[in-house]
Design an enzyme around this catalytic site. Structure first.
Site, PDB file in Angstrom:
ATOM      1  N   CYS A  63       0.901  -1.108  -0.189  1.00 52.08           N
ATOM      2  CA  CYS A  63       0.436  -0.088   0.150  1.00 52.08           C
ATOM      3  C   CYS A  63       1.142   1.575   0.227  1.00 52.08           C
ATOM      4  CB  CYS A  63      -0.797  -0.335   1.299  1.00 52.08           C
ATOM      5  SG  CYS A  63      -2.435   1.394   1.767  1.00 52.08           S
ATOM      6  N   CYS A  66      -0.062   3.789   2.712  1.00 48.43           N
ATOM      7  CA  CYS A  66      -0.034   3.179   3.635  1.00 48.43           C
ATOM      8  C   CYS A  66       2.235   3.262   4.312  1.00 48.43           C
ATOM      9  CB  CYS A  66       0.175   1.881   4.110  1.00 48.43           C
ATOM     10  SG  CYS A  66      -1.953   1.306   3.977  1.00 48.43           S
TER      11      CYS A  66
END
Length: 143
Positions: A63, A66
């Site tokens: 991600c 993230c």
């Protein structure tokens, strides 16, 4: 004082965010009770001051957002470590935790107090910090 000595001092004071991948461990940690809390000695009941706010970062290695937000989460960990415990859950390694918490997008941050889910923040680190500050203020007003 040499730069190396200063760097060593700074590194010693940095708390790293711990990872959780086991659901039972997660359930125990979100209570926010410190294992050596003064109120818990001798079988006594915990008091409000024995609990910490628990902040969970649901993340994944794949991600991009993230990974970009992770350093800021680490900064929050270092800034609020006296009042909060910070953890991260990789949604792939801790799939049972992610399912238990009904995580559907990342990054998702969840804030717990005394085992209760009190706030969910979707990807906004500033909103997360504001939420942490507000929750700590609410707790302080009850003590």
């Amino acid at each position: 004082m040499s730069y190396l000595r200063i760097l060593i001092i700074v590194i010693k004071n940095i708390r790293m965010v711990k990872s959780i991948s086991d659901l039972n461990t997660f359930k125990r940690l979100i209570t926010g009770i410190e294992p050596n809390a003064t109120g818990m000695r001798g079988g006594a009941q915990a008091t409000l001051t024995d609990y910490k706010v628990v902040v969970i970062d649901f993340t994944a290695t794949w991600c991009g957002p993230c990974q970009r937000i992770a350093p800021y989460f680490e900064q929050l960990n270092n800034q609020y470590s006296s009042r909060c415990n910070f953890y991260k859950v990789d949604v792939d390694e801790g799939a049972d935790i992610s399912e238990f918490c009904r995580i559907s997008q990342m990054p998702t941050f969840k804030i717990y107090y005394q085992g209760k889910d009190v706030k969910t923040v979707l990807g906004d680190i500033q909103e997360l910090e504001n939420s942490i500050i507000n929750i700590i203020q609410i707790i302080d007003n009850k003590i």
